[in-house]
Design a protein around this motif. Sequence first.
Motif, PDB file in Angstrom:
ATOM      1  N   GLU A 137     -19.967   3.398   4.253  1.00 38.76           N
ATOM      2  CA  GLU A 137     -20.149   2.150   3.493  1.00 38.76           C
ATOM      3  C   GLU A 137     -19.222   2.120   2.284  1.00 38.76           C
ATOM      4  O   GLU A 137     -18.612   1.091   1.994  1.00 38.76           O
ATOM      5  CB  GLU A 137     -21.613   2.008   3.062  1.00 38.76           C
ATOM      6  N   GLN A 138     -19.101   3.279   1.592  1.00 37.04           N
ATOM      7  CA  GLN A 138     -18.198   3.351   0.435  1.00 37.04           C
ATOM      8  C   GLN A 138     -16.751   3.124   0.862  1.00 37.04           C
ATOM      9  O   GLN A 138     -16.002   2.398   0.208  1.00 37.04           O
ATOM     10  CB  GLN A 138     -18.323   4.711  -0.251  1.00 37.04           C
ATOM     11  N   GLU A 139     -16.369   3.755   1.978  1.00 32.42           N
ATOM     12  CA  GLU A 139     -14.996   3.605   2.474  1.00 32.42           C
ATOM     13  C   GLU A 139     -14.745   2.163   2.907  1.00 32.42           C
ATOM     14  O   GLU A 139     -13.663   1.615   2.693  1.00 32.42           O
ATOM     15  CB  GLU A 139     -14.737   4.581   3.616  1.00 32.42           C
ATOM     16  N   LYS A 140     -15.753   1.545   3.516  1.00 35.99           N
ATOM     17  CA  LYS A 140     -15.642   0.149   3.951  1.00 35.99           C
ATOM     18  C   LYS A 140     -15.446  -0.751   2.737  1.00 35.99           C
ATOM     19  O   LYS A 140     -14.580  -1.636   2.740  1.00 35.99           O
ATOM     20  CB  LYS A 140     -16.905  -0.232   4.717  1.00 35.99           C
ATOM     21  N   THR A 141     -16.242  -0.516   1.684  1.00 30.69           N
ATOM     22  CA  THR A 141     -16.135  -1.304   0.459  1.00 30.69           C
ATOM     23  C   THR A 141     -14.765  -1.102  -0.188  1.00 30.69           C
ATOM     24  O   THR A 141     -14.125  -2.071  -0.621  1.00 30.69           O
ATOM     25  CB  THR A 141     -17.254  -0.905  -0.528  1.00 30.69           C
ATOM     26  N   ALA A 142     -14.316   0.149  -0.242  1.00 27.68           N
ATOM     27  CA  ALA A 142     -13.001   0.446  -0.840  1.00 27.68           C
ATOM     28  C   ALA A 142     -11.882  -0.220  -0.035  1.00 27.68           C
ATOM     29  O   ALA A 142     -10.942  -0.783  -0.611  1.00 27.68           O
ATOM     30  CB  ALA A 142     -12.782   1.954  -0.903  1.00 27.68           C
ATOM     31  N   ALA A 143     -12.006  -0.192   1.292  1.00 27.42           N
ATOM     32  CA  ALA A 143     -10.983  -0.816   2.138  1.00 27.42           C
ATOM     33  C   ALA A 143     -10.977  -2.327   1.927  1.00 27.42           C
ATOM     34  O   ALA A 143      -9.901  -2.948   1.822  1.00 27.42           O
ATOM     35  CB  ALA A 143     -11.245  -0.485   3.607  1.00 27.42           C
ATOM     36  N   ALA A 144     -12.156  -2.927   1.836  1.00 21.81           N
ATOM     37  CA  ALA A 144     -12.233  -4.374   1.597  1.00 21.81           C
ATOM     38  C   ALA A 144     -11.613  -4.725   0.245  1.00 21.81           C
ATOM     39  O   ALA A 144     -10.901  -5.733   0.110  1.00 21.81           O
ATOM     40  CB  ALA A 144     -13.691  -4.833   1.650  1.00 21.81           C
ATOM     41  N   GLN A 145     -11.861  -3.874  -0.754  1.00 23.33           N
ATOM     42  CA  GLN A 145     -11.290  -4.089  -2.075  1.00 23.33           C
ATOM     43  C   GLN A 145      -9.761  -3.981  -2.026  1.00 23.33           C
ATOM     44  O   GLN A 145      -9.053  -4.792  -2.626  1.00 23.33           O
ATOM     45  CB  GLN A 145     -11.864  -3.043  -3.032  1.00 23.33           C
ATOM     46  N   GLN A 146      -9.277  -2.986  -1.288  1.00 21.70           N
ATOM     47  CA  GLN A 146      -7.823  -2.823  -1.158  1.00 21.70           C
ATOM     48  C   GLN A 146      -7.208  -4.033  -0.456  1.00 21.70           C
ATOM     49  O   GLN A 146      -6.133  -4.501  -0.844  1.00 21.70           O
ATOM     50  CB  GLN A 146      -7.500  -1.548  -0.378  1.00 21.70           C
ATOM     51  N   ILE A 147      -7.917  -4.529   0.562  1.00 16.44           N
ATOM     52  CA  ILE A 147      -7.409  -5.712   1.287  1.00 16.44           C
ATOM     53  C   ILE A 147      -7.332  -6.903   0.335  1.00 16.44           C
ATOM     54  O   ILE A 147      -6.336  -7.641   0.316  1.00 16.44           O
ATOM     55  CB  ILE A 147      -8.300  -6.022   2.510  1.00 16.44           C
ATOM     56  N   GLU A 148      -8.379  -7.101  -0.471  1.00 18.07           N
ATOM     57  CA  GLU A 148      -8.380  -8.210  -1.435  1.00 18.07           C
ATOM     58  C   GLU A 148      -7.246  -8.047  -2.442  1.00 18.07           C
ATOM     59  O   GLU A 148      -6.569  -9.017  -2.787  1.00 18.07           O
ATOM     60  CB  GLU A 148      -9.731  -8.303  -2.152  1.00 18.07           C
ATOM     61  N   THR A 149      -7.042  -6.814  -2.921  1.00 20.15           N
ATOM     62  CA  THR A 149      -5.964  -6.557  -3.878  1.00 20.15           C
ATOM     63  C   THR A 149      -4.613  -6.858  -3.240  1.00 20.15           C
ATOM     64  O   THR A 149      -3.742  -7.499  -3.863  1.00 20.15           O
ATOM     65  CB  THR A 149      -6.010  -5.085  -4.354  1.00 20.15           C
ATOM     66  N   LEU A 150      -4.435  -6.403  -1.985  1.00 18.51           N
ATOM     67  CA  LEU A 150      -3.169  -6.660  -1.287  1.00 18.51           C
ATOM     68  C   LEU A 150      -2.955  -8.159  -1.073  1.00 18.51           C
ATOM     69  O   LEU A 150      -1.830  -8.663  -1.241  1.00 18.51           O
ATOM     70  CB  LEU A 150      -3.141  -5.925   0.058  1.00 18.51           C
ATOM     71  N   LYS A 151      -4.019  -8.899  -0.724  1.00 22.71           N
ATOM     72  CA  LYS A 151      -3.898 -10.349  -0.552  1.00 22.71           C
ATOM     73  C   LYS A 151      -3.466 -11.005  -1.852  1.00 22.71           C
ATOM     74  O   LYS A 151      -2.578 -11.870  -1.864  1.00 22.71           O
ATOM     75  CB  LYS A 151      -5.239 -10.944  -0.104  1.00 22.71           C
ATOM     76  N   SER A 152      -4.124 -10.580  -2.951  1.00 22.92           N
ATOM     77  CA  SER A 152      -3.806 -11.141  -4.262  1.00 22.92           C
ATOM     78  C   SER A 152      -2.358 -10.813  -4.652  1.00 22.92           C
ATOM     79  O   SER A 152      -1.617 -11.691  -5.122  1.00 22.92           O
ATOM     80  CB  SER A 152      -4.773 -10.581  -5.301  1.00 22.92           C
ATOM     81  N   ASP A 153      -1.968  -9.540  -4.450  1.00 24.71           N
ATOM     82  CA  ASP A 153      -0.589  -9.130  -4.762  1.00 24.71           C
ATOM     83  C   ASP A 153       0.416  -9.910  -3.919  1.00 24.71           C
ATOM     84  O   ASP A 153       1.468 -10.332  -4.407  1.00 24.71           O
ATOM     85  CB  ASP A 153      -0.409  -7.625  -4.533  1.00 24.71           C
ATOM     86  N   HIS A 154       0.075 -10.108  -2.642  1.00 20.13           N
ATOM     87  CA  HIS A 154       0.955 -10.848  -1.738  1.00 20.13           C
ATOM     88  C   HIS A 154       1.093 -12.304  -2.204  1.00 20.13           C
ATOM     89  O   HIS A 154       2.203 -12.846  -2.247  1.00 20.13           O
ATOM     90  CB  HIS A 154       0.396 -10.795  -0.312  1.00 20.13           C
ATOM     91  N   LYS A 155      -0.035 -12.907  -2.586  1.00 20.55           N
ATOM     92  CA  LYS A 155      -0.018 -14.297  -3.067  1.00 20.55           C
ATOM     93  C   LYS A 155       0.838 -14.401  -4.325  1.00 20.55           C
ATOM     94  O   LYS A 155       1.664 -15.307  -4.457  1.00 20.55           O
ATOM     95  CB  LYS A 155      -1.446 -14.756  -3.340  1.00 20.55           C
ATOM     96  N   THR A 156       0.643 -13.440  -5.245  1.00 22.78           N
ATOM     97  CA  THR A 156       1.420 -13.433  -6.486  1.00 22.78           C
ATOM     98  C   THR A 156       2.909 -13.274  -6.188  1.00 22.78           C
ATOM     99  O   THR A 156       3.753 -13.976  -6.783  1.00 22.78           O
ATOM    100  CB  THR A 156       0.942 -12.287  -7.407  1.00 22.78           C
ATOM    101  N   ALA A 157       3.233 -12.369  -5.262  1.00 26.66           N
ATOM    102  CA  ALA A 157       4.643 -12.152  -4.906  1.00 26.66           C
ATOM    103  C   ALA A 157       5.235 -13.398  -4.268  1.00 26.66           C
ATOM    104  O   ALA A 157       6.386 -13.764  -4.552  1.00 26.66           O
ATOM    105  CB  ALA A 157       4.759 -10.957  -3.954  1.00 26.66           C
ATOM    106  N   LEU A 158       4.458 -14.083  -3.405  1.00 26.74           N
ATOM    107  CA  LEU A 158       4.951 -15.316  -2.784  1.00 26.74           C
ATOM    108  C   LEU A 158       5.173 -16.406  -3.834  1.00 26.74           C
ATOM    109  O   LEU A 158       6.183 -17.128  -3.789  1.00 26.74           O
ATOM    110  CB  LEU A 158       3.953 -15.820  -1.729  1.00 26.74           C
TER     111      LEU A 158
END
Length: 144
Positions: A82-103
């Motif tokens: 569950e912790q790893e799942k939460t961390a992965a979801a957080q990383q995905i959100e961070t990557l989406k945000s970073d990608h949006k910012t970069a775009l």
Amino acid sequence: AAQQLETLRSEQKAALETAAATLEKEKATAAQEIETLRSEHKAALEAAAATLEKEKTAAAQQIETLQSDHKTALETAAATLEQEKTAAAQQIETLKSDHKTALEAATATSEQSAKAAQEMETLKSDHEAALETAKAASAQELET
């Protein structure tokens, strides 16, 4: 002859009585041995039953411990997952945000580049017009 017969009967009787006494002693000894064996057998069975009960109790305790350890391991694994799942979801959100910012940054940079190119064209056009004007003015001055 009667005397010999009486002696033989007396000896036979004594031998029979001795045999009977010996047989009675052996019978008593055999009965005692049987009783001893029964007692030893009973004690051995009771000891085996007690040992079996102890082993049964120990095995039940081991099973309980293993079940508890297994349950704990499963709970730990579930929590870790569950912790790893939460961390992965957080990383995905961070990557989406970073990608949006970069775009957005790339889009802004592209728009700025287009604007700069347009301004350069305008400056070039203005420069050419100024050169034409300067040429014309220079040519007029030469004529006068």
